[in-house]
Design a protein around this motif. Structure first.
Motif, mmCIF file in Angstrom:
data_model
loop_
_atom_site.group_PDB
_atom_site.id
_atom_site.type_symbol
_atom_site.label_atom_id
_atom_site.label_comp_id
_atom_site.label_asym_id
_atom_site.label_seq_id
_atom_site.Cartn_x
_atom_site.Cartn_y
_atom_site.Cartn_z
ATOM 1 N N ASP A 67 56.202 -10.058 -10.598
ATOM 2 C CA ASP A 67 56.215 -11.515 -10.716
ATOM 3 C C ASP A 67 57.066 -12.151 -9.615
ATOM 4 O OD1 ASP A 67 54.542 -11.662 -12.928
ATOM 5 O OD2 ASP A 67 56.193 -11.489 -14.349
ATOM 6 N N VAL A 68 58.165 -11.501 -9.275
ATOM 7 C CA VAL A 68 58.985 -11.980 -8.162
ATOM 8 C C VAL A 68 58.183 -11.931 -6.867
ATOM 9 C CG1 VAL A 68 61.031 -11.475 -6.757
ATOM 10 C CG2 VAL A 68 61.176 -11.366 -9.250
ATOM 11 N N ALA A 69 57.466 -10.822 -6.668
ATOM 12 C CA ALA A 69 56.634 -10.679 -5.472
ATOM 13 C C ALA A 69 55.587 -11.781 -5.398
ATOM 14 C CB ALA A 69 55.956 -9.308 -5.474
ATOM 15 N N ALA A 70 55.012 -12.141 -6.540
ATOM 16 C CA ALA A 70 53.955 -13.141 -6.571
ATOM 17 C C ALA A 70 54.443 -14.532 -6.188
ATOM 18 C CB ALA A 70 53.319 -13.190 -7.954
ATOM 19 N N MET A 71 55.740 -14.747 -6.219
ATOM 20 C CA MET A 71 56.307 -16.026 -5.795
ATOM 21 C C MET A 71 56.693 -16.008 -4.315
ATOM 22 S SD MET A 71 56.094 -17.798 -8.557
ATOM 23 C CE MET A 71 57.119 -19.241 -8.256
ATOM 24 N N THR A 100 45.970 -7.336 -2.439
ATOM 25 C CA THR A 100 46.699 -6.196 -1.880
ATOM 26 C C THR A 100 46.210 -4.894 -2.505
ATOM 27 O OG1 THR A 100 48.440 -6.434 -3.559
ATOM 28 C CG2 THR A 100 48.778 -7.556 -1.431
ATOM 29 N N GLY A 101 46.406 -3.801 -1.779
ATOM 30 C CA GLY A 101 46.177 -2.473 -2.331
ATOM 31 C C GLY A 101 44.784 -2.244 -2.873
ATOM 32 N N THR A 102 44.712 -1.563 -4.009
ATOM 33 C CA THR A 102 43.445 -1.269 -4.677
ATOM 34 C C THR A 102 43.560 -1.614 -6.153
ATOM 35 O OG1 THR A 102 44.091 1.032 -5.088
ATOM 36 C CG2 THR A 102 42.840 0.581 -3.076
ATOM 37 N N LEU A 103 42.409 -1.795 -6.785
ATOM 38 C CA LEU A 103 42.371 -2.217 -8.186
ATOM 39 C C LEU A 103 41.780 -1.124 -9.068
ATOM 40 C CD1 LEU A 103 40.983 -5.812 -7.523
ATOM 41 C CD2 LEU A 103 43.370 -5.168 -7.950
ATOM 42 N N GLY A 104 42.264 -1.074 -10.302
ATOM 43 C CA GLY A 104 41.731 -0.134 -11.279
ATOM 44 C C GLY A 104 42.601 1.070 -11.572
ATOM 45 N N ARG A 105 43.759 1.173 -10.910
ATOM 46 C CA ARG A 105 44.631 2.336 -11.138
ATOM 47 C C ARG A 105 45.020 2.488 -12.602
ATOM 48 N NH1 ARG A 105 48.347 4.491 -7.177
ATOM 49 N NH2 ARG A 105 49.883 4.380 -8.863
ATOM 50 N N VAL A 115 56.504 -6.546 -3.226
ATOM 51 C CA VAL A 115 57.498 -7.504 -2.728
ATOM 52 C C VAL A 115 57.356 -7.708 -1.227
ATOM 53 C CG1 VAL A 115 59.961 -7.952 -2.428
ATOM 54 C CG2 VAL A 115 59.100 -7.068 -4.620
ATOM 55 N N GLN A 116 57.205 -6.610 -0.465
ATOM 56 C CA GLN A 116 57.060 -6.749 0.983
ATOM 57 C C GLN A 116 55.826 -7.568 1.325
ATOM 58 O OE1 GLN A 116 55.271 -3.617 3.241
ATOM 59 N NE2 GLN A 116 56.787 -3.730 4.879
ATOM 60 N N ALA A 117 54.708 -7.287 0.670
ATOM 61 C CA ALA A 117 53.485 -8.046 0.925
ATOM 62 C C ALA A 117 53.650 -9.498 0.509
ATOM 63 C CB ALA A 117 52.311 -7.412 0.187
ATOM 64 N N GLY A 118 54.346 -9.728 -0.601
ATOM 65 C CA GLY A 118 54.589 -11.099 -1.036
ATOM 66 C C GLY A 118 55.364 -11.889 -0.003
ATOM 67 N N GLU A 164 52.573 -8.195 9.140
ATOM 68 C CA GLU A 164 53.910 -8.269 8.563
ATOM 69 C C GLU A 164 54.108 -7.365 7.353
ATOM 70 O OE1 GLU A 164 54.651 -12.412 7.801
ATOM 71 O OE2 GLU A 164 54.066 -12.981 9.835
ATOM 72 N N THR A 165 53.082 -6.584 6.988
ATOM 73 C CA THR A 165 53.218 -5.690 5.844
ATOM 74 C C THR A 165 52.452 -4.401 6.086
ATOM 75 O OG1 THR A 165 52.844 -5.438 3.457
ATOM 76 C CG2 THR A 165 51.266 -6.793 4.662
ATOM 77 N N SER A 166 52.939 -3.317 5.503
ATOM 78 C CA SER A 166 52.250 -2.033 5.594
ATOM 79 C C SER A 166 51.210 -1.864 4.489
ATOM 80 C CB SER A 166 53.272 -0.891 5.505
ATOM 81 O OG SER A 166 53.996 -0.973 4.282
ATOM 82 N N VAL A 167 51.164 -2.807 3.557
ATOM 83 C CA VAL A 167 50.220 -2.744 2.444
ATOM 84 C C VAL A 167 48.845 -3.224 2.903
ATOM 85 C CG1 VAL A 167 49.686 -3.648 0.145
ATOM 86 C CG2 VAL A 167 52.048 -3.094 0.758
ATOM 87 N N ALA A 168 47.797 -2.546 2.482
ATOM 88 C CA ALA A 168 46.438 -2.963 2.834
ATOM 89 C C ALA A 168 46.132 -4.332 2.232
ATOM 90 C CB ALA A 168 45.429 -1.936 2.330
ATOM 91 N N ILE A 169 45.552 -5.204 3.051
ATOM 92 C CA ILE A 169 45.140 -6.533 2.609
ATOM 93 C C ILE A 169 43.626 -6.628 2.731
ATOM 94 C CG2 ILE A 169 45.367 -9.025 2.948
ATOM 95 C CD1 ILE A 169 48.009 -7.713 2.190
ATOM 96 N N SER A 170 42.926 -6.844 1.624
ATOM 97 C CA SER A 170 41.466 -6.963 1.635
ATOM 98 C C SER A 170 41.062 -8.415 1.420
ATOM 99 C CB SER A 170 40.839 -6.111 0.528
ATOM 100 O OG SER A 170 41.126 -4.745 0.715
#
Length: 300
Positions: free
Chosen positions: A60-64, A142-147, A180-183, A266-272
């Motif tokens: 939730d913090v990341a989402a802000m 971000t990332g992938t969904l369904g984990r 958080v980094q992606a946020g 600015e982030t190492s997380v995959a952005i789709s």
């Protein structure tokens, strides 16, 4: 009254309600409650429970679009067990360290059911709300969904088959990395953002309601976790898990098209990019067909 109706009621009473967290004088504050019956399947280790419970609030913090600072948890069980308590705290501490935050303790209590209440705080002078999406913006995740859907199914299989390897894999899938980094990468570009804890479809409906907009989503662009395909009966079911199950704690954000490369740099997380923001009268669609408001809601 289900959870969404209760939240809508409170939004009429509390000015700070309505986003993933409350933002007050540069601080971001959020709280969550998880229960053994609804949130921790049989086979969930206390380490995973600590990671997941605190991680939910950090998400939730990341989402802000905020930096995560610290987290606390109230831990309640029918009877204290030394190893379980230490494992929980170590999981909570490790997920905090993952995002450069600090786990600083909390409270202990007795309760008939294993229950955790967590609070996380962060800092930002410019929080990203859910209400600023504009027609023409890109819709990103971000990332992938369904984990979590895959993890839950593996917990069930492990319980039926008494399979330790499946149980271990399920615990791994339940330990997500708060974005958080992606946020922070999105923070200076996003027009609206939230996390996908209730599922992608429901998140899109919540963003649309807050921003008075519609969305056109392309199913082929939805990033489905590899683990989902291991448990799903074909691509259609895999997409269903990825869009409606929830509990993945990825970010769903809208950004201007010309900001995409800056965010990715600015982030190492995959952005789709999964679609675009459209006018409200065009509704919320998946491959041109209406996308139902489906996801997880307490009390539904």
């Amino acid at each position: 009254m289900d959870e969404r109706a209760a939240l809508a009621l409170l939004e009429g009473e509390l000015a700070a309600a309505g986003d993933d967290a409350a933002a007050i004088d540069g601080l971001v504050v959020t709280t969550d409650m998880l229960h053994e019956r609804t949130d921790f399947p049989d086979g969930t280790t206390r380490y995973t429970a600590g990671w997941r419970a605190v991680g939910a609030s950090l998400s939730d913090v990341a989402a802000m679009g905020a930096d995560a600072t610290a987290a606390v948890a109230a831990y309640a069980v029918p009877e204290f067990d030394r190893d379980e308590l230490l494992a929980f705290v170590r999981g909570a501490r490790d997920v905090c360290e993952r995002v450069d935050a600090e786990y600083v303790g909390g409270d202990l209590d007795e309760h008939a059911e294993f229950t955790v209440a967590t609070t996380a705080i962060g800092r930002t002078d410019d929080p990203v709300e859910r209400s600023g999406a504009e027609s023409g913006d890109l819709v990103c995740v971000t990332g992938t969904l369904g984990r979590s859907a895959a993890g839950l199914e593996l917990f069930r299989r492990a319980d039926r088959e008494d399979d330790a390897a499946q149980r271990e894999r399920a615990n791994e899938l339940f330990r997500f990395g708060p974005r958080v980094q992606a946020g922070r990468a999105f923070a200076s570009h996003a027009t609206a953002m939230m996390d996908s804890s209730d599922g992608l479809a429901r998140s899109l409906h919540q963003l649309a309601e807050a921003s008075d907009c519609g969305f056109a989503i392309d199913s082929d662009a939805v990033p489905i976790a590899d683990a989902v395909r291991d448990i799903a009966d074909g691509e259609r079911e895999a997409l269903e898990y990825a869009t409606t199950f929830g509990e993945d704690f990825e970010l769903v954000a809208t950004i201007p098209e010309d900001a995409l490369e800056a965010v990715r740099s600015e982030t190492s997380v995959a952005i789709s990019v999964i679609g675009s923001v459209v006018d409200p009268e065009d509704g919320i669609t998946l491959d041109g067909e209406p996308l139902a408001d489906r996801g997880y809601t307490h009390g539904e």
